[in-house]
Design an enzyme around this catalytic site. Structure first.
Site, PDB file in Angstrom:
ATOM      1  N   CYS A 335      35.370  35.203 -93.661  1.00  0.00           N
ATOM      2  CA  CYS A 335      34.346  35.103 -94.700  1.00  0.00           C
ATOM      3  C   CYS A 335      33.080  34.354 -94.275  1.00  0.00           C
ATOM      4  O   CYS A 335      31.973  34.822 -94.583  1.00  0.00           O
ATOM      5  CB  CYS A 335      34.919  34.540 -95.997  1.00  0.00           C
ATOM      6  SG  CYS A 335      36.238  33.352 -95.841  1.00  0.00           S
ATOM      7  N   ARG A 364      46.182  31.832 -87.615  1.00  0.00           N
ATOM      8  CA  ARG A 364      46.585  30.804 -88.571  1.00  0.00           C
ATOM      9  C   ARG A 364      47.909  30.206 -88.129  1.00  0.00           C
ATOM     10  O   ARG A 364      48.833  30.940 -87.770  1.00  0.00           O
ATOM     11  CB  ARG A 364      46.725  31.402 -89.971  1.00  0.00           C
ATOM     12  CG  ARG A 364      45.436  32.008 -90.505  1.00  0.00           C
ATOM     13  CD  ARG A 364      45.653  32.751 -91.801  1.00  0.00           C
ATOM     14  NE  ARG A 364      44.421  33.393 -92.246  1.00  0.00           N
ATOM     15  CZ  ARG A 364      44.334  34.222 -93.278  1.00  0.00           C
ATOM     16  NH1 ARG A 364      45.435  34.506 -93.971  1.00  0.00           N
ATOM     17  NH2 ARG A 364      43.176  34.758 -93.617  1.00  0.00           N
ATOM     18  N   GLN A 382      43.191  41.612 -90.363  1.00  0.00           N
ATOM     19  CA  GLN A 382      43.089  41.952 -91.780  1.00  0.00           C
ATOM     20  C   GLN A 382      42.143  43.128 -92.002  1.00  0.00           C
ATOM     21  O   GLN A 382      41.155  43.276 -91.283  1.00  0.00           O
ATOM     22  CB  GLN A 382      42.554  40.762 -92.576  1.00  0.00           C
ATOM     23  CG  GLN A 382      43.477  39.566 -92.638  1.00  0.00           C
ATOM     24  CD  GLN A 382      42.841  38.461 -93.457  1.00  0.00           C
ATOM     25  OE1 GLN A 382      41.778  37.963 -93.116  1.00  0.00           O
ATOM     26  NE2 GLN A 382      43.494  38.077 -94.531  1.00  0.00           N
ATOM     27  N   ASP A 384      39.721  43.340 -93.881  1.00  0.00           N
ATOM     28  CA  ASP A 384      38.971  42.358 -94.646  1.00  0.00           C
ATOM     29  C   ASP A 384      37.644  42.935 -95.127  1.00  0.00           C
ATOM     30  O   ASP A 384      37.031  43.762 -94.453  1.00  0.00           O
ATOM     31  CB  ASP A 384      38.710  41.138 -93.753  1.00  0.00           C
ATOM     32  CG  ASP A 384      38.629  39.853 -94.536  1.00  0.00           C
ATOM     33  OD1 ASP A 384      38.771  39.896 -95.768  1.00  0.00           O
ATOM     34  OD2 ASP A 384      38.418  38.796 -93.908  1.00  0.00           O
ATOM     35  N   HIS A 386      34.047  41.671 -97.777  1.00  0.00           N
ATOM     36  CA  HIS A 386      33.415  40.746 -98.709  1.00  0.00           C
ATOM     37  C   HIS A 386      32.274  41.472 -99.402  1.00  0.00           C
ATOM     38  O   HIS A 386      31.463  42.142 -98.747  1.00  0.00           O
ATOM     39  CB  HIS A 386      32.925  39.494 -97.984  1.00  0.00           C
ATOM     40  CG  HIS A 386      34.045  38.709 -97.390  1.00  0.00           C
ATOM     41  ND1 HIS A 386      34.510  38.920 -96.106  1.00  0.00           N
ATOM     42  CD2 HIS A 386      34.842  37.748 -97.925  1.00  0.00           C
ATOM     43  CE1 HIS A 386      35.527  38.117 -95.870  1.00  0.00           C
ATOM     44  NE2 HIS A 386      35.748  37.394 -96.949  1.00  0.00           N
ATOM     45  N   LYS A 470      42.196  34.839-108.245  1.00  0.00           N
ATOM     46  CA  LYS A 470      42.378  36.129-107.593  1.00  0.00           C
ATOM     47  C   LYS A 470      43.340  37.013-108.373  1.00  0.00           C
ATOM     48  O   LYS A 470      44.169  36.540-109.148  1.00  0.00           O
ATOM     49  CB  LYS A 470      42.900  35.943-106.164  1.00  0.00           C
ATOM     50  CG  LYS A 470      44.207  35.163-106.089  1.00  0.00           C
ATOM     51  CD  LYS A 470      44.679  34.994-104.646  1.00  0.00           C
ATOM     52  CE  LYS A 470      45.985  34.202-104.602  1.00  0.00           C
ATOM     53  NZ  LYS A 470      46.601  34.207-103.269  1.00  0.00           N
ATOM     54  N   HIS A 516      36.060  38.298-102.240  1.00  0.00           N
ATOM     55  CA  HIS A 516      36.877  38.478-101.032  1.00  0.00           C
ATOM     56  C   HIS A 516      37.950  39.502-101.385  1.00  0.00           C
ATOM     57  O   HIS A 516      38.596  39.384-102.433  1.00  0.00           O
ATOM     58  CB  HIS A 516      37.578  37.175-100.643  1.00  0.00           C
ATOM     59  CG  HIS A 516      36.686  35.986-100.519  1.00  0.00           C
ATOM     60  ND1 HIS A 516      36.473  35.334 -99.321  1.00  0.00           N
ATOM     61  CD2 HIS A 516      35.977  35.295-101.447  1.00  0.00           C
ATOM     62  CE1 HIS A 516      35.668  34.300 -99.523  1.00  0.00           C
ATOM     63  NE2 HIS A 516      35.352  34.252-100.801  1.00  0.00           N
TER      64      HIS A 516
END
Length: 641
Positions: A335, A364, A382, A384, A386, A470, A516
């Site tokens: 992000c 992570r 991911q 991912d 945004h 979320k 996100h």
């Protein structure tokens, strides 16, 4: 004349009832004829013994509800701890949480548990359950809690106590056994009807390999024996589908100690499956106005300080390196990089929504004890994205993301879902970035979309990310297991921290909102789920090898190669088995490798320009013209059936 004060209790279906102040939830449940293990009062999970003295919303939860089920298993783990302490008085208690399928408790007893130990503990648990002991919440002063635990030699509980800031500490008591716990719990042990202890293993205290090795016992419990029997059958089926075994047999991936735990090597076949998934998702996103970006794997510490990760996520981040006297860290999330792309130039209200997507690899830290094949890793990629939008665009964007999730997950064969709205815990605002007013706005926005679409959801207090609430979509696989997949997170905080703006139609600067989102999440985890969902037998469109041509003898090799050439010209992933094995062996080997279609070719097929088609799932389909077969398989690929 004295006025009698009454309180109003409203249920989720809109019905409301009046009671005397101080009525217990157990009394209300009995009055309404409701069977429940636990309740939620204004969104907070509490014991049924809780008394209410004000107007409130109450939801009663039984075993069918995820939080009711977790409470049931949490109480079961206390029952196991009680049984262990009675059978092994020298045992020291560590932690015993509910997990996705059951519960576990960690003990220190100086040796591993043996199978006969588990049999004795399980039998004692049944005896204690049959006593129908009341489970009672007890709150005592912190100093008294310390003296109690110290007198019992419960060193692990004392360590946990050090992290509890409250002046009074809660314990749960059943008969003479007490365990420090926040709760809540079910009312009595007699509600635990069917118990099975599943396995035992070593586990480092707090997942730290530098700390003491404890002994963990896993268990499961249900309100009926029939439910337990079904679970055990499902457990056997899950073992058959274990993605770690199938990944090895099908040559999809591997993990090596020499490289590091939780770091995946994708083999050619596994990499092909992943590329197919990425290509499909990319196509879907581009049709919906997403733009793809690439970002680095490391960044200066300053970036993570601005984003707040250094404050709220540091323990999950890997140290990086020092370059030019500057400290760099390996990224745990994408992000901040997408934010910097947005911030690279002035944006207008006409530019919004701006949707940036990336198959971004992040790292992570996960404790060794929780790593599990592809399902729990340390290096993950991911899907991912945004979205930067105006406040008035939030609802439309969130709703379209729900549509996108249903569309993509449906294409992979998932049809059954449950939805969770994860919100902050108002009593622990120190865990979150931003003020209460911002969180109120964000939570209301997500809830409005779910309510407006008529989607059933569970409100999960305390499960929000540190920067915002979320929506999580959990899917059910082929054997009924639940997996958290899509996440849609609304964030007012990072745009503030990075001072993001756009020029509005009024000529003034305004603050955008950031969403996100990940649809399948970690590609590693998603492939692991797919392997287990399909038991390794991917549908044709996903299969790394879709067709295998099987010549009966060597004299049929030339024709087999002609068939292969035509298949490849049509874009199919195919091969020829050129070994000298008998045809029965070739068929069996293709079945073991989960090849969707086998095309057997011999004298008859060569003479008539045909192929004898064998389906992995349907068996022998007989001879057919190659064009007919091509029409069939292309239809399956196009419809993803």
């Amino acid at each position: 004349m004295r006025t009698v004060v009454r309180i109003r209790i409203q249920l989720p279906d809109g019905r409301a009832f009046e009671y005397q102040p101080g009525v217990s939830l157990a009394e209300v449940a009995a009055d309404l004829g409701v069977q429940a293990f636990v309740a939620k009062v204004d969104g907070r999970l509490v014991d049924l013994s809780t008394r209410v003295d004000r107007d409130c919303q109450v939801e009663f939860l039984d075993f069918t509800h995820p939080e009711g089920r977790a409470t049931y298993w949490h109480s079961s783990t206390h029952l196991m701890a009680q049984a262990v302490k009675e059978l092994f008085p020298e045992a020291k208690l560590a932690i015993g949480p509910p997990i996705e399928d059951g519960f576990y408790y960690d003990f220190e007893i100086g040796r591993p548990f043996e199978p006969q130990d588990l049999e004795r503990i399980e039998a004692r648990m049944r005896e204690l359950a049959q006593k129908d002991q009341i489970i009672e919440r007890v709150e005592i002063p912190r100093e008294e809690a310390y003296r109690l635990l110290a007198s019992q030699g419960e060193k692990y509980k004392l360590e946990l106590l050090e992290e509890i800031p409250d002046e009074r500490v809660s314990f749960y008591r059943q008969d003479g056994f007490m365990d420090m716990c926040r709760g809540p719990h079910i009312p009595r042990t007699g509600l635990i009807k069917a118990i099975k202890l599943l396995s035992t293993s070593g586990a480092y205290w707090r997942g730290d390999e530098r700390r003491e090795m404890l002994q963990r016992i896993y268990g499961i419990s249900f309100p009926t024996q029939e439910e337990l029997d079904r679970f055990l059958q499902r457990l056997e089926e899950a073992k058959r589908r274990d993605h770690r075994r199938l990944g090895r047999e099908l040559d999809l991936f591997s993990i090596h100690e020499e490289i590091g735990p939780g770091l995946v090597l994708w083999h050619p076949k596994g990499a092909l499956v992943r590329r197919i998934i990425e290509a499909f998702i990319s196509q879907e996103l581009e049709r919906r106005g997403y733009q793809f970006v690439y970002t680095p794997h490391v960044a200066r510490v300053r970036l993570w300080e601005i984003s707040g990760h250094m404050s709220w996520y540091r323990e999950n981040m890997y140290s990086g390196m020092e370059v030019d006297e500057q400290q760099y860290l390996v990224k745990p999330m994408n992000c901040p990089f997408h934010i910097m792309i947005y911030r690279s130039q002035t944006r207008s209200y006409r530019d919004l929504p701006m949707r940036l997507a990336e198959f971004g690899t992040v790292y992570r830290y996960e404790r060794p004890g929780v790593l599990h094949g592809l399902l729990r890793v340390r290096g993950l990629t991911q899907d991912d994205a945004h979205i930067f939008c105006r406040p008035d665009q939030i609802e439309e964007e969130v709703s379209s993301l729900i549509d996108l999730a249903f569309s993509i997950l449906g294409a992979f064969g998932f049809r059954d879902y449950r939805i969770e709205l994860s919100v902050r815990d108002p009593e622990e605002m120190g865990r979150y970035a931003g003020g209460a007013e911002v969180w109120d706005v964000a939570e209301r926005a997500l809830e409005k979309v779910l309510v407006g679409r008529g989607l059933a959801y569970n409100r999960a207090v305390g499960e929000a990310s540190f920067y915002g609430p979320k929506i999580d979509i959990h899917l059910l696989d082929a054997i009924g297991r639940s997996w958290q997949m899509t996440t849609i997170q609304l964030d007012f905080n990072l745009p503030e921290r990075f001072d993001l703006t756009y020029m509005g139609s009024d000529g003034r600067e305004h603050r955008p909102v950031m969403i996100h989102r990940a649809i399948v999440g970690s590609l590693e985890r998603f492939v692991g789920i797919l392997i287990e969902h399909y038991a390794g037998a991917f549908p044709v469109w996903l299969a790394p090898e879709q067709v295998r041509v099987l010549p009966i003898t060597d004299r049929h090799l030339d024709y087999a190669r002609q068939v292969l050439s035509r298949l490849q010209q049509e874009g199919l992933r195919a091969s020829v088995d050129e070994t000298s094995e008998r045809i029965s062996y070739k068929v069996r080997q293709a079945q073991i490798e989960r090849i969707p279609y086998m095309l057997v070719v011999g004298d008859r097929e060569q003479r008539h320009g045909q192929v004898a088609v064998r389906s992995r799932s349907e068996g022998d389909l007989g001879p057919m013209a190659l064009d007919v077969f091509l029409s069939r398989i292309k239809r399956e690929i196009e419809t993803k059936s």
